[in-house]
Scaffold this motif. Structure first.
Motif, PDB file in Angstrom:
ATOM      1  N   UNK A  13       0.866  -1.170   0.000  1.00 19.92           N
ATOM      2  CA  UNK A  13       0.000   0.000   0.000  1.00 19.92           C
ATOM      3  C   UNK A  13       0.908   1.228   0.000  1.00 19.92           C
ATOM      4  N   UNK A  14       0.608   2.198  -0.838  1.00 24.33           N
ATOM      5  CA  UNK A  14       1.506   3.323  -1.074  1.00 24.33           C
ATOM      6  C   UNK A  14       1.894   4.031   0.228  1.00 24.33           C
ATOM      7  N   UNK A  15       3.197   4.332   0.352  1.00 23.44           N
ATOM      8  CA  UNK A  15       3.767   5.065   1.492  1.00 23.44           C
ATOM      9  C   UNK A  15       3.712   4.285   2.809  1.00 23.44           C
ATOM     10  N   UNK A  16       3.551   2.964   2.743  1.00 22.02           N
ATOM     11  CA  UNK A  16       3.436   2.176   3.971  1.00 22.02           C
ATOM     12  C   UNK A  16       4.234   0.882   3.867  1.00 22.02           C
ATOM     13  N   UNK A  17       4.276   0.165   4.988  1.00 22.14           N
ATOM     14  CA  UNK A  17       4.786  -1.210   5.019  1.00 22.14           C
ATOM     15  C   UNK A  17       3.638  -2.202   5.196  1.00 22.14           C
ATOM     16  N   UNK A  18       2.481  -1.842   4.695  1.00 26.34           N
ATOM     17  CA  UNK A  18       1.320  -2.735   4.666  1.00 26.34           C
ATOM     18  C   UNK A  18       1.376  -3.495   3.348  1.00 26.34           C
ATOM     19  N   UNK A  19       1.393  -4.803   3.414  1.00 23.02           N
ATOM     20  CA  UNK A  19       1.670  -5.636   2.239  1.00 23.02           C
ATOM     21  C   UNK A  19       0.393  -6.300   1.733  1.00 23.02           C
ATOM     22  N   UNK A  20       0.203  -6.262   0.428  1.00 22.76           N
ATOM     23  CA  UNK A  20      -0.981  -6.849  -0.194  1.00 22.76           C
ATOM     24  C   UNK A  20      -0.554  -7.941  -1.165  1.00 22.76           C
ATOM     25  N   UNK A  21      -1.147  -9.108  -1.022  1.00 20.52           N
ATOM     26  CA  UNK A  21      -0.871 -10.246  -1.896  1.00 20.52           C
ATOM     27  C   UNK A  21      -2.160 -10.648  -2.585  1.00 20.52           C
ATOM     28  N   UNK A  22      -2.099 -10.743  -3.903  1.00 19.51           N
ATOM     29  CA  UNK A  22      -3.299 -11.063  -4.679  1.00 19.51           C
ATOM     30  C   UNK A  22      -3.098 -12.334  -5.489  1.00 19.51           C
ATOM     31  N   UNK A  23      -4.190 -13.083  -5.624  1.00 22.32           N
ATOM     32  CA  UNK A  23      -4.217 -14.300  -6.433  1.00 22.32           C
ATOM     33  C   UNK A  23      -5.206 -14.068  -7.566  1.00 22.32           C
ATOM     34  N   UNK A  24      -4.768 -14.315  -8.796  1.00 22.79           N
ATOM     35  CA  UNK A  24      -5.567 -13.979  -9.968  1.00 22.79           C
ATOM     36  C   UNK A  24      -5.864 -15.211 -10.806  1.00 22.79           C
ATOM     37  N   UNK A  25      -7.078 -15.215 -11.369  1.00 22.53           N
ATOM     38  CA  UNK A  25      -7.483 -16.278 -12.278  1.00 22.53           C
ATOM     39  C   UNK A  25      -8.465 -15.690 -13.283  1.00 22.53           C
ATOM     40  N   UNK A  26      -8.327 -16.064 -14.537  1.00 24.57           N
ATOM     41  CA  UNK A  26      -9.227 -15.560 -15.588  1.00 24.57           C
ATOM     42  C   UNK A  26      -9.286 -14.041 -15.590  1.00 24.57           C
ATOM     43  N   UNK A  58      -1.798   5.273   9.088  1.00 23.92           N
ATOM     44  CA  UNK A  58      -1.526   6.671   9.417  1.00 23.92           C
ATOM     45  C   UNK A  58      -0.077   6.861   9.845  1.00 23.92           C
ATOM     46  N   UNK A  59       0.465   5.901  10.630  1.00 17.04           N
ATOM     47  CA  UNK A  59       1.856   5.995  11.096  1.00 17.04           C
ATOM     48  C   UNK A  59       2.811   6.029   9.915  1.00 17.04           C
ATOM     49  N   UNK A  60       2.684   5.053   9.002  1.00 19.02           N
ATOM     50  CA  UNK A  60       3.640   4.957   7.898  1.00 19.02           C
ATOM     51  C   UNK A  60       3.517   6.133   6.942  1.00 19.02           C
ATOM     52  N   UNK A  61       2.298   6.586   6.682  1.00 15.63           N
ATOM     53  CA  UNK A  61       2.131   7.715   5.763  1.00 15.63           C
ATOM     54  C   UNK A  61       2.680   9.000   6.366  1.00 15.63           C
ATOM     55  N   UNK A  62       2.455   9.197   7.643  1.00  8.22           N
ATOM     56  CA  UNK A  62       2.999  10.377   8.316  1.00  8.22           C
ATOM     57  C   UNK A  62       4.514  10.354   8.275  1.00  8.22           C
ATOM     58  N   UNK A  63       5.092   9.180   8.528  1.00  6.58           N
ATOM     59  CA  UNK A  63       6.551   9.076   8.510  1.00  6.58           C
ATOM     60  C   UNK A  63       7.089   9.293   7.093  1.00  6.58           C
ATOM     61  N   UNK A  64       6.430   8.721   6.107  1.00  7.34           N
ATOM     62  CA  UNK A  64       6.880   8.889   4.716  1.00  7.34           C
ATOM     63  C   UNK A  64       6.856  10.358   4.305  1.00  7.34           C
ATOM     64  N   UNK A  65       5.884  11.098   4.810  1.00  5.04           N
ATOM     65  CA  UNK A  65       5.794  12.522   4.465  1.00  5.04           C
ATOM     66  C   UNK A  65       6.914  13.346   5.079  1.00  5.04           C
TER      67      UNK A  65
END
Length: 613
Positions: free
Chosen positions: A83-96, A222-229
């Motif tokens: 997720x932009x400006x954070x250390x929140x990680x998103x993993x997606x599985x795709x089909x069709x 909020x923590x990660x975005x504030x720090x990134x800014x």
């Protein structure tokens, strides 16, 4: 709509049962970190702290290690991003050509550093269609040598060992298999979602709603975005600078302010070899890199706090160590061999680090260099800090003449390594400049005499006229890539014939394709080939900039940045043959190199009018 272009198949990211190092991301909360594979498997996590024993460690033994996996039952393509400006990680599985399952992973964090959430939160959703998923959960205790007590409740399961407890709270129903693993196969209907929380160090499992995952997610975001800014950088390769900075921030340990070199242990520098080290500690030589690099992107407060936290640790112990435990528990530095197969059969698996017992003279120069850079960015060097400088130089005036184990921590007989002498010279050079700029009293004439003595000694004994190059150690007939740093420290000007000869020999003897560098050719007594140490590539970029070879520097930097993984994360090394990342992951010093090289190249671009870049 997401396409399948360049997305790996779920079966492509593993080799011989192990997820490739590059196919991982990291989530962190300034206490600890977890490594999350692209297939939804958490195969490394230590709780409650970075240096605690792991509860998930199947990355070091696919059969005996612990893990926590969530994935669709059917084959899928994979996509993973932050997720932009954070250390929140998103993993997606795709089909069709559509997303069938999305997992959002994070470790809770907030502005209140005294509040700790030793738990993993996983948000699982089926955004577009019904999907059958499989969940498997097997925490580990004492590297599989301890059988936990398992307690079932209406809210989940609690695994309790002698030193820790690990739970799973979820609305999913699990069954216990093989005495120590939970599994569940369920169908998520289109548009539905569920939370799974993994709390540690607890006595009771609460309903999953009680962990307030939505609130924790918002606080973490909020923590990660504030720090990134707070990062002050707007130049070229901005996304790499931001991601490297976020990775580095995630490796700090809030209670003491120290930073781990990496969150993992024993990921091999050479597959099948024995160069497998525990990096969940603070190396004193990294301090100057951290101070200088953070200052490059406007994080003066972070740089100052880090150095003063280091100094507080040194002051309490009244000694300078090579390696520091992040929580001052030095019993954990004792190196132990774990009865694990190792990543892809790379044994031994080590916990603890015996290098802490070595004499590494360059560490003394590194800490003085850190103070020097703090002073340059306007940080406070008070009289107590200056008293420490005098003490360090008193000791260094004697031990710079000693053989040591070098920056590379050789486990062979100590030698007079040129890099160690170089950093000793830098200590006196920096201390004189810093002290005079501050108006502090010191034995400057004595220091100047020692500075000149060291420099003359290096030129006399460390330079091989036949090779027209500085060499690895006195009497050696080969070079060492750490000497790429000589012009960066201004030991001699970059256009000096001795420096030019040294860089040329390093290019000839140690540089391989794509600007990758081997550290040395010396037999270090370890089995397995050494691979490309990535920090050296970034030092080389800095040298090219000093030589005003800006186009070459950009070309080299582009090549190396393209060797990061899908998340712009780097390990310590790159395998020369396969170009696969190897070594502990993600590696702090590599990301420090990323930021340094990029910011210096950006400054060079600013000086070029009508640039083509």
């Amino acid at each position: 709509m997401i396409t399948f272009n360049n997305l790996p198949d779920i079966n492509d990211i593993r080799v011989n049962g192990y997820v490739k190092i590059k196919n991982h991301g990291m989530i962190a909360n300034n206490r600890t970190a977890a490594i999350v594979a692209m297939d939804g498997t958490i195969d490394w996590a230590c709780f409650p702290n970075f240096n605690s024993r792991p509860v998930f460690d199947s990355i070091l033994d696919k059969n005996r290690g612990g893990f926590f996996s969530v994935r669709p039952v059917d084959n899928s393509f994979l996509n993973q991003y932050y997720e932009e400006f954070t250390n929140i990680l998103i993993t997606e599985f795709l089909r069709d050509h559509e997303i069938v399952l999305r997992i959002t992973d994070f470790l809770p964090i907030s502005d209140y550093s005294t509040i700790n959430y030793p738990e993993i939160h996983r948000f699982i959703e089926a955004p577009n269609r019904d999907v059958d998923i499989e969940i498997r959960f097997r925490p580990n205790f004492n590297y599989g040598m301890e059988r936990p007590m398992i307690e079932r409740s209406r809210y989940g399961y609690l695994f309790t060992g002698s030193q820790n407890s690990v739970g799973i709270s979820s609305n999913f129903k699990f069954k216990l298999e093989n005495g120590n693993m939970l599994s569940s196969k369920v169908r998520l209907t289109s548009g539905s979602y569920e939370w799974i929380v993994i709390p540690t160090g607890i006595k009771h499992i609460s309903p999953v709603e009680d962990y307030k995952s939505y609130d924790r997610l918002e606080e973490t975001r909020e923590y990660w975005k504030k720090w990134s800014n707070s990062i002050d950088y707007h130049g070229v390769y901005h996304k790499y600078v931001l991601r490297s900075a976020l990775a580095l921030k995630g490796l700090f340990y809030d209670p003491t302010g120290l930073m781990v070199a990496a969150p993992t242990s024993s990921l091999p520098e050479s597959i099948g070899g024995e160069r497998n080290w525990d990096y969940r500690y603070t190396w004193i030589r990294d301090t100057a890199y951290v101070i200088e690099t953070l200052s490059f992107i406007g994080l003066k407060r972070e740089a100052t706090k880090f150095l003063y936290d280091i100094m507080d640790t040194i002051e309490k112990e009244r000694r300078l160590r090579t390696i520091y435990s992040i929580d001052h528990n030095y019993d954990e530095l004792f190196e132990d061999i774990i009865n694990y197969d190792g990543y892809l059969g790379s044994r031994p698996v080590r916990m603890g680090n015996r290098a802490s017992e070595q004499l590494q003279v360059d560490q003394y120069g590194s800490i003085i260099n850190a103070l020097y850079h703090l002073n340059k960015i306007g940080g406070t060097i008070n009289s107590y800090m200056w008293d420490f400088v005098i003490d360090i130089l008193d000791k260094l005036s004697i031990i710079w003449k000693y053989p040591d184990s070098s920056i590379w921590e050789f486990r062979t007989e100590p030698r007079h390594y040129v890099y160690s002498k170089l950093m000793s010279w830098a200590a006196f050079d920096r201390a004189i400049k810093m002290g005079k700029s501050l108006g502090y009293s010191a034995p400057y004439s004595k220091w100047r005499k020692t500075e000149n003595e060291i420099k003359n000694d290096i030129i006399k004994n460390g330079f091989n006229k036949e090779l027209n190059s500085f060499v690895q150690y006195y009497g050696s007939n080969d070079t060492d890539a750490s000497l790429l740093r000589m012009p960066l420290l201004n030991f001699l000007p970059v256009n000096d014939p001795m420096i030019q000869g040294t860089i040329s020999l390093i290019e000839k003897k140690l540089m391989h394709g794509d600007y990758l560098f081997k550290r040395y050719n010396e037999d270090d007594g370890l089995k397995g080939d050494d691979n490309a140490f990535l920090l050296l590539s970034f030092w080389y970029v800095e040298d090219l900039i000093l030589m005003n070879k800006i186009k070459d520097a950009k070309n080299a930097l582009d090549k190396i940045l393209n060797m990061s993984n899908h998340l712009m994360l780097f390990s310590e090394e790159i395998d020369f043959k396969t170009l696969e990342p190897v070594g502990n992951f993600p590696q702090a010093i590599t990301h420090l190199g990323v930021i340094r090289a990029i910011t210096k190249l950006n400054n060079a671009f600013k000086k070029i009018k009508n640039s083509d870049f």
